[in-house]
Design an enzyme around this catalytic site. Structure first.
Site, PDB file in Angstrom:
ATOM      1  N   LYS A  11     -13.630  18.963 -21.021  1.00 19.90           N
ATOM      2  CA  LYS A  11     -14.742  19.716 -20.441  1.00 19.90           C
ATOM      3  C   LYS A  11     -14.359  20.445 -19.154  1.00 19.90           C
ATOM      4  O   LYS A  11     -14.832  21.563 -18.911  1.00 19.90           O
ATOM      5  CB  LYS A  11     -15.940  18.804 -20.194  1.00 19.90           C
ATOM      6  CG  LYS A  11     -15.768  17.819 -19.058  1.00 19.90           C
ATOM      7  CD  LYS A  11     -17.034  17.029 -18.822  1.00 19.90           C
ATOM      8  CE  LYS A  11     -16.865  16.043 -17.681  1.00 19.90           C
ATOM      9  NZ  LYS A  11     -16.641  16.696 -16.398  1.00 19.90           N
ATOM     10  N   THR A  12     -13.520  19.823 -18.329  1.00 20.60           N
ATOM     11  CA  THR A  12     -13.136  20.468 -17.066  1.00 20.60           C
ATOM     12  C   THR A  12     -12.386  21.767 -17.328  1.00 20.60           C
ATOM     13  O   THR A  12     -12.629  22.790 -16.686  1.00 20.60           O
ATOM     14  CB  THR A  12     -12.270  19.512 -16.222  1.00 20.60           C
ATOM     15  OG1 THR A  12     -12.982  18.295 -16.008  1.00 20.60           O
ATOM     16  CG2 THR A  12     -11.929  20.139 -14.881  1.00 20.60           C
TER      17      THR A  12
ATOM     18  N   ASP B   2     -21.424  20.892 -13.448  1.00 25.64           N
ATOM     19  CA  ASP B   2     -20.678  19.841 -14.146  1.00 25.64           C
ATOM     20  C   ASP B   2     -21.419  18.505 -14.010  1.00 25.64           C
ATOM     21  O   ASP B   2     -22.221  18.318 -13.088  1.00 25.64           O
ATOM     22  CB  ASP B   2     -19.271  19.729 -13.550  1.00 25.64           C
ATOM     23  CG  ASP B   2     -18.314  18.945 -14.435  1.00 25.64           C
ATOM     24  OD1 ASP B   2     -18.677  18.630 -15.592  1.00 25.64           O
ATOM     25  OD2 ASP B   2     -17.197  18.644 -13.973  1.00 25.64           O
ATOM     26  N   GLU B   3     -21.137  17.565 -14.912  1.00 28.75           N
ATOM     27  CA  GLU B   3     -21.722  16.211 -14.883  1.00 28.75           C
ATOM     28  C   GLU B   3     -23.240  16.277 -14.726  1.00 28.75           C
ATOM     29  O   GLU B   3     -23.846  15.562 -13.921  1.00 28.75           O
ATOM     30  CB  GLU B   3     -21.110  15.378 -13.738  1.00 28.75           C
ATOM     31  CG  GLU B   3     -19.593  15.247 -13.789  1.00 28.75           C
ATOM     32  CD  GLU B   3     -19.108  14.303 -14.890  1.00 28.75           C
ATOM     33  OE1 GLU B   3     -19.933  13.816 -15.683  1.00 28.75           O
ATOM     34  OE2 GLU B   3     -17.895  14.078 -14.964  1.00 28.75           O
TER      35      GLU B   3
ATOM     36  N   GLN C  92     -22.953   9.383 -21.388  1.00 25.96           N
ATOM     37  CA  GLN C  92     -22.210   8.836 -20.252  1.00 25.96           C
ATOM     38  C   GLN C  92     -23.052   8.831 -18.974  1.00 25.96           C
ATOM     39  O   GLN C  92     -22.503   8.815 -17.873  1.00 25.96           O
ATOM     40  CB  GLN C  92     -20.913   9.626 -20.022  1.00 25.96           C
ATOM     41  CG  GLN C  92     -19.915   9.501 -21.159  1.00 25.96           C
ATOM     42  CD  GLN C  92     -18.563  10.100 -20.813  1.00 25.96           C
ATOM     43  OE1 GLN C  92     -17.766   9.532 -20.053  1.00 25.96           O
ATOM     44  NE2 GLN C  92     -18.285  11.266 -21.364  1.00 25.96           N
TER      45      GLN C  92
ATOM     46  N   ARG D  77     -12.367   4.811 -22.323  1.00 26.74           N
ATOM     47  CA  ARG D  77     -11.265   4.934 -21.353  1.00 26.74           C
ATOM     48  C   ARG D  77      -9.926   4.640 -22.029  1.00 26.74           C
ATOM     49  O   ARG D  77      -8.875   5.005 -21.506  1.00 26.74           O
ATOM     50  CB  ARG D  77     -11.421   3.938 -20.190  1.00 26.74           C
ATOM     51  CG  ARG D  77     -12.657   4.052 -19.323  1.00 26.74           C
ATOM     52  CD  ARG D  77     -12.942   5.443 -18.856  1.00 26.74           C
ATOM     53  NE  ARG D  77     -13.866   6.099 -19.755  1.00 26.74           N
ATOM     54  CZ  ARG D  77     -14.089   7.413 -19.771  1.00 26.74           C
ATOM     55  NH1 ARG D  77     -13.421   8.203 -18.953  1.00 26.74           N
ATOM     56  NH2 ARG D  77     -14.947   7.951 -20.616  1.00 26.74           N
TER      57      ARG D  77
END
Length: 744
Positions: free
Chosen positions: A56-57, A241-242, A272, A627
């Site tokens: 995504k970044t 973002d986020e 998330q 993770r």
């Protein structure tokens, strides 16, 4: 001069044409189809649901670059929001590298950072002094404590940190003190008045806290029509973002700046969203399609991190949550290894299993830094840390302190130190007002002056203050309470065992009650850490056996040495990474252990009566699972010591929600069945005997603890330790050279 001209002058903005655009092929060749769609989506409102490990970044950065190079938009008209300053700096650096020139005039930063920038530019309109000061959490708490003194509020009745949380929560909700309306509740009225006085103090002294940055920035845009219209006209492209982690005021902040003509791109993952306990609202990402018209929804579901086995497990788990926006992670990578689920006998067995698996991995193919150990609660780290230390495995605590370095643990140990030595000035200084007793800095300075003048200890100085009435009123009452507590602990220290003593320390001192009465995840963790300290004394006493004459003094020495063995990430780069699952968000490891997968621990007991809280716990588990890149271990214990008592535990429902076809059950070295009396063993492992002659499953007798069963062992020669489950007093680790064990 008009606002736009003022701002352009302040920034020295020159409106120049950007460099020639990069070719479409160069932009898109390394992106998958969904990423290409997200980067090149036409102007308008876009919701990018970006799954874990989906890049995504990279997509967000390249979309900004696409806006500049392909649409020939000025960076001056772009506002991009990240959730950390580090992410903002990285985004700027990557953009400048891709675009090929500087980004002067572009606003990239956190909500707090951008709000601060707005207030600095428009301090007059905000009614702020030009050089207003931003204060941190500690500064804020000090102001609140001064207000308590001014209002004659006893800190034992209302905890200053509760008032601090109240103020910040109301600001996050966009509410000022004067707008609050309460019933006749004295507590509510006090909180409202504290909030009002706090606002007055900050205004008079030109102080702005973190929550105020957001609220005041929102208010000035809401109240100043010219300013609002200027920024609405200026910013044509918003990227956030986020987005799942935004709170109420952040979402309102964004909505007031965006108009129908603006292009708004938000990137997030509702699966998330794990920060509800600190104000984040998952409803924001769920409401985006309703609040912003003609929204294009793009799902980034291809994962570049984990094996398909790990992703199938994560997908199956999260499907148990309702009201999801919906996506399914997949990968072109192979299936990889099955998820290993280990049922431990207790938390010590769990830690030893983790140690054994780490050793196998490192000896075969890897390094320590590739391993992450995750846990729901900080209190779980103690047993894991001790097992790693004994095995000589380097580790670091990511985003936190080692167990004996934590403030609440040091406070409890200071009470214990003082109970055996009244001349311990450092201990007195640490805890005389912890938990708060109304003994402020000024009063303590007077006690220190008396100590220096009379050349006596601080304890003797306190006695002088009481006997000669040198301190009166509320402060005198606080000192008497402190002295009474220490004197009770002094008596107990002679009469009771170390574990019972430690239980009394955390109870009589008021530390446990102090943290349990506070709201929030952090206070809950601190309370659990204190309860774990009782377990630590049980384990210490059992391990030392009859080797020591004074277990209290020996334990204090052990804790000091343990806390002093600091391992920094810089000095021990090749080290196992230990952290809470909350801290692990955004990180990844080839090998991940999630420990304590038990009901009431994970999911946490506070979620048992709330569907909303349970779903956030499930999202937290989803974050933990994703993770892992190659190997995932899920561990739980049949018994776990809580507050000095062994409690039967049950596997987490989250394990049951993973398809059994994805799981490989790892059994203990000794399989036991609960029966009366004691335990019966399903298997006899005499062939697995230790060099000492003891073997797993063997019945043994100890002169102090009675009969028991060997369930594990480690070490060689004089360093051998035997793990025995005693019929009457539970499990204990014993140093074999001192244990005086006999075969039954």
């Amino acid at each position: 001069m008009q606002i736009k001209a003022i701002i352009d002058t302040m920034f020295g903005i020159m409106h120049t044409e950007p460099n020639a655009p990069i070719s479409l092929a160069d932009w898109l060749k390394n992106l998958n189809p969904a990423q290409q769609q997200a980067v090149t989506a036409p102007p308008g409102n876009v919701l990018i649901l970006a799954g874990a490990g989906s890049g995504k970044t990279r997509v967000l950065v390249q979309r900004i670059a696409w806006i500049v190079n392909e649409w020939h938009s000025s960076p001056y008209g772009i506002l991009a929001v990240t959730f950390t300053n580090k992410a903002a700096h990285e985004m700027k650096a990557r953009l400048e590298h891709i675009i090929g020139h500087g980004l002067h005039g572009m606003w990239v930063g956190t909500f707090h950072g951008l709000s601060h920038r707005l207030l600095r530019l428009h301090w007059r309109e905000c009614g702020l002094p030009e050089h207003f000061q931003v204060i941190d959490s500690d500064d804020q708490l000090q102001i609140i404590r001064k207000i308590f003194k001014k209002m004659n509020i006893n800190e034992d009745r209302i905890e200053p940190k509760k008032a601090q949380s109240f103020i910040n929560r109301k600001k996050d909700e966009g509410k000022r003190a004067k707008s609050l309306h309460y019933s006749d509740s004295l507590y509510d009225k006090n909180m409202q008045e504290i909030y009002l006085q706090y606002e007055i103090q900050c205004e008079e002294n030109g102080l702005v806290d973190f929550a105020e940055l957001l609220l005041k920035a929102f208010e000035i845009l809401q109240q100043n029509e010219e300013l609002k219209l200027h920024y609405q006209e200026r910013f044509k492209h918003f990227l956030v973002d986020e987005f799942q982690d935004t709170n109420g005021i952040q979402y309102q902040w964004l909505k007031i700046l965006t108009t129908k003509a603006a292009s708004v791109t938000v990137v997030g993952d509702d699966d998330q969203s794990i920060y509800g306990w600190r104000g984040a609202k998952i409803e924001n990402i769920q409401a985006f399609e309703h609040d912003y018209k003609a929204v294009t929804v793009i799902r980034l579901e291809q994962n570049y991190r984990s094996t398909s086995t790990i992703l199938h497990a994560a997908n199956a788990l999260i499907m148990n949550n309702d009201a999801r926006l919906g996506k399914t992670l997949w990968t072109e990578s192979g299936a990889g290894e099955l998820i290993r689920v280990y049922c431990a006998f207790n938390e010590e067995d769990e830690a030893l299993y983790v140690v054994r698996q780490i050793k196998k991995y490192v000896e075969a193919i890897g390094s320590y830094q590739e391993i992450g150990i995750l846990y729901r609660s900080n209190a779980q780290s103690r047993v894991l840390e001790e097992a790693l230390l004994r095995a000589g495995i380097p580790y670091t605590i990511y985003g936190g302190l080692r167990y004996f370095e934590r403030a609440e643990i040091k406070d409890a140990l200071a009470y214990l130190r003082l109970s055996v030595n009244l001349q311990d000035n450092a201990a007195i200084e640490r805890i005389i007002n912890m938990p708060p007793r109304g003994i402020g800095d000024k009063s303590f300075e007077k006690i220190k002056e008396i100590s220096q003048t009379q050349e006596c200890s601080l304890w003797q100085a306190v006695e002088l203050c009481i006997s000669k009435n040198l301190i009166t009123g509320r402060i005198r009452a606080g000192l008497l309470d402190f002295m009474d507590t220490i004197q009770k602990l002094q008596t107990l220290c002679i009469e009771v065992t170390l574990p019972i003593m430690m239980e009394n320390v955390i109870q009589l001192s008021g530390l446990l009650r102090y943290y349990k009465e506070q709201k929030g995840e952090r206070a809950q963790n601190r309370a659990e850490n204190l309860e774990e300290l009782v377990n630590a004394t049980f384990d210490f006493e059992a391990e030392q056996g009859e080797e020591i004459s004074s277990s209290t003094i020996a334990f204090l020495a052990y804790a000091a040495l343990e806390g002093g063995e600091r391992q920094s990430t810089k000095d021990n780069f090749n080290a196992v990474q230990m952290m809470t699952i909350h801290s692990a968000k955004g990180l990844e490891f080839p090998v991940v252990f999630i420990t304590g997968m038990e009901e009431s621990l994970f999911p946490h007991h506070f979620s048992k009566d709330s569907t909303t809280a349970l779903e956030e716990e499930r999202r937290l588990c989803y974050v933990g699972i994703t993770r892992a890149k190659q190997q995932l271990f899920l561990c739980y214990a049949e018994k776990r010591r809580l507050f000095g008592r062994d409690e039967e535990r049950f596997p987490s429902r989250f394990i049951r929600e993973i398809p059994t076809a994805l799981i490989e059950e790892n059994t203990r070295r000794v399989k036991v069945e609960h029966q009366d009396p004691g335990f019966s063993f399903v298997n006899d492992l005499r062939q697995d005997a230790h060099e000492s002659g003891f073997y797993l499953g063997q019945r043994v007798k100890h002169p102090k603890f009675g009969n028991g069963t060997v369930v594990d062992y480690e070490g060689h020669g004089d360093r051998t330790r035997i793990h025995v489950h005693f019929d009457m007093c539970g499990n204990k680790w014993l140093a074999l050279s001192f244990a005086k064990l006999e075969a039954v």
